[in-house]
Design an enzyme around this catalytic site. Structure first.
Site, PDB file in Angstrom:
ATOM      1  N   GLU A  85       0.961  -1.389   0.145  1.00  0.00           N
ATOM      2  CA  GLU A  85      -0.016   0.058   0.076  1.00  0.00           C
ATOM      3  C   GLU A  85       0.684   1.333  -0.048  1.00  0.00           C
ATOM      4  OE1 GLU A  85      -3.271  -0.153   2.700  1.00  0.00           O
ATOM      5  OE2 GLU A  85      -3.383   2.109   2.778  1.00  0.00           O
ATOM      6  N   LYS A 280      -7.574  -1.435  11.111  1.00  0.00           N
ATOM      7  CA  LYS A 280      -6.875  -1.786   9.896  1.00  0.00           C
ATOM      8  C   LYS A 280      -5.770  -0.755   9.580  1.00  0.00           C
ATOM      9  CE  LYS A 280      -6.378  -1.447   5.233  1.00  0.00           C
ATOM     10  NZ  LYS A 280      -5.438  -0.790   4.503  1.00  0.00           N
ATOM     11  N   ASP A 296       3.939 -14.623  11.057  1.00  0.00           N
ATOM     12  CA  ASP A 296       2.634 -15.041  10.787  1.00  0.00           C
ATOM     13  C   ASP A 296       1.802 -14.042  10.846  1.00  0.00           C
ATOM     14  OD1 ASP A 296       0.396 -16.506  10.030  1.00  0.00           O
ATOM     15  OD2 ASP A 296       0.835 -18.554  11.199  1.00  0.00           O
ATOM     16  N   HIS A 393      -2.808  10.394   0.597  1.00  0.00           N
ATOM     17  CA  HIS A 393      -2.972   8.829  -0.260  1.00  0.00           C
ATOM     18  C   HIS A 393      -2.700   8.980  -1.872  1.00  0.00           C
ATOM     19  CE1 HIS A 393      -5.069   5.300   1.910  1.00  0.00           C
ATOM     20  NE2 HIS A 393      -3.940   5.717   2.406  1.00  0.00           N
TER      21      HIS A 393
HETATM   22  C1  MEV Z   1      -6.123   2.832   5.037  1.00  0.00           C
HETATM   23  O1  MEV Z   1      -5.302   1.698   4.604  1.00  0.00           O
HETATM   24  C2  MEV Z   1      -5.862   3.064   6.509  1.00  0.00           C
HETATM   25  C3  MEV Z   1      -7.003   4.074   6.853  1.00  0.00           C
HETATM   26  O2  MEV Z   1      -8.305   3.897   6.399  1.00  0.00           O
HETATM   27  C4  MEV Z   1      -6.794   4.164   8.446  1.00  0.00           C
HETATM   28  C5  MEV Z   1      -7.933   4.805   9.279  1.00  0.00           C
HETATM   29  O3  MEV Z   1      -9.170   5.249   8.542  1.00  0.00           O
HETATM   30  O4  MEV Z   1      -7.640   4.989  10.589  1.00  0.00           O
HETATM   31  C6  MEV Z   1      -6.464   5.566   6.621  1.00  0.00           C
END
Ligand code: MEV
Length: 449
Positions: A85, A280, A296, A393
């Site tokens: 990513e 995430k 792992d 991003h």
């Molecule tokens: C993207 O990979 C991760 C985010 O969505 C985490 C978040 O929203 O805190 C930017």
């Protein structure tokens, strides 16, 4: 026509590739050429990778990046991260630098206990089973001595074994619930070997227990396996500083920023839809280092999300507060990791990553990885509560778009320069390249899609 095949694993690598190429591709020669392009020219290195799994046909690359400037308990680290990513490494690096100037990250190990269970059915008197278990408990330790000897030398071993009655949830269901200390190894093989021996001991001893009826003697072991839920193998990572020090001289008011940040974390604490995405973001950092260090990531993911739901509602792993004008941001996270055994001694890039981290113990690696997760979470929340996530991003994603458009080096340079001052969107990049190439957007889109 059926594409089923018998004895595939017995074919040579070349035969496997030929079969796949002919069965699934309109242009088999191109498919074969592409698969081979990713083979390593060093034959012994390729063989090593081939033998990690069954039916290897080629290698699948992930970039290995590094995030420098991490300060953890006063020590500086450059952290290796294997991830696809685009914004992850940049975000970690930015957060690392930010906190290095504000005292760095602090960590503490809260526990290192691992868990394994023998799941079995017993039809009979519960009290007889309890007294049988108490009588034979020492045998579980004695009969695993050959397995535990080396682990004990390293200071680990079986910590305890308890009998659990689960018959309220499932008829006749009991467990041997065992806890382990596995020191610098993740311990999966060690734990599973111990558990399989426990299961043998349990069945043999039951057969020879005169207090049992014939039916009670027939203990049926369903399975013996470690648990990836490790709520007592936990590390805490934390950062804190006076609220005023959160200022970056970019016009963002530090008090407003801190309050918004804390509210964003509170939302993730109470709202599962947000908590999943919030966590995430943490796992973006955690998994990247877990993969780079040969651990792992599926085990880590499973354990972490179970921990995030331990209250019965899925919630944020991290927490934040402002007290007496001090901003504190922290996280407790379960991480069952190894720095010996498994891939750590086999994969040359894993060895390199571990050396880059100063050949850490498993406890040290827990701390490094937890910090990377917290840094990632900080970076995401900082963007989300200030500029929004897309700005950063899309800047990082720009190169992916350019590569999909097969931009030349010169086109890339011109585009990157242009988008330093302009908002990156998919359409804007296509338009910009179109102008550069003086072709229609439609032609470009055709290639792009
Ligand atoms: C993207 O990979 C991760 C985010 O969505 C985490 C978040 O929203 O805190 C930017």
């Amino acid at each position: 026509m059926s594409k089923a095949i018998a004895g595939f694993s017995k074919l040579s690598k070349e035969e496997k590739i030929n079969w796949i190429a002919n069965e699934y591709f309109t242009n088999p020669a191109d498919a074969i050429a592409l698969l081979k392009k990713y083979w390593n020219s060093d034959e012994s290195l390729q063989k090593l990778h081939d033998e990690f799994i069954e039916n290897t046909i080629t290698n699948f690359y992930l970039p290995l990046g590094v995030a420098p400037n991490f300060t953890i308990n006063g020590r500086e680290y450059t952290i290796p991260m294997a991830v696809e990513e685009s914004s992850v490494v940049a975000a970690a690096s930015k957060a690392a630098k930010f906190w290095a100037q504000r005292g760095g990250f602090k960590t503490v190990i809260l526990g290192t206990e691992k868990i394994g269970q023998v799941h079995f059915l017993y039809k009979g008197d519960k009290e007889k089973l309890t007294s049988f278990f108490n009588t034979i408990k020492s045998k579980f330790f004695e009969e695993t001595e050959s397995i535990t000897k080396n682990m004990q030398k390293r200071g680990g071993g079986i910590l305890d074994i308890v009998l659990k009655d689960k018959t309220d949830s499932l008829d006749n269901y009991y467990q041997l619930h065992a806890t382990f200390e596995t020191k610098d190894s993740m311990g999966a093989n060690f734990i599973n070997s111990c558990l399989e021996q426990f299961s043998k001991t349990l069945k043999n001893e039951a057969q020879n227990n005169n207090a049992f009826t014939e039916e009670e003697k027939q203990i049926q072991v369903i399975m013996s396996i470690l648990s990836n839920y490790v709520p007592n193998c936990v590390v805490r990572a934390e950062v804190s500083c006076p609220v005023a020090d959160l200022s970056e001289g970019n016009g963002v008011d530090p008090v407003e920023f801190a309050e918004k940040f804390v509210t964003a974390v509170k939302i993730a604490e109470i709202e599962p839809f947000r908590a999943v995405t919030h966590n995430k973001g943490i796992m973006n950092g955690i998994d990247s280092v877990v993969v780079a260090t040969g651990n792992d990531f599926r085990a880590i993911e499973a354990g972490v999300h179970a921990y995030a739901a331990k209250s019965g509602t899925y919630s944020s792993l991290s927490h934040a507060k402002i007290e007496n004008d001090i901003f504190t941001f922290w996280m407790d996270i379960p991480l069952a990791l190894g720095t010996v055994g498994g891939l750590t001694t086999l994969h040359p890039l894993v060895k390199l990553s571990l050396e880059m981290l100063g050949n850490p113990t498993a406890k040290e690696l827990m701390q490094i990885i937890a910090v990377t997760g917290l840094a990632q979470n900080f970076a995401a929340l900082r963007s989300l509560t200030t500029t929004g996530i897309q700005q950063g991003h899309m800047k990082m994603h720009l190169m992916n778009i350019l590569n999909q458009l097969e931009a030349t080096d010169s086109e890339k340079q011109q585009t990157v320069r242009h988008f330093e001052k302009n908002t990156v969107t998919h359409a804007a990049v296509v338009d910009f390249i179109k102008d550069l190439r003086k072709v229609t957007a439609k032609d470009l889109e055709k290639d792009f899609l």
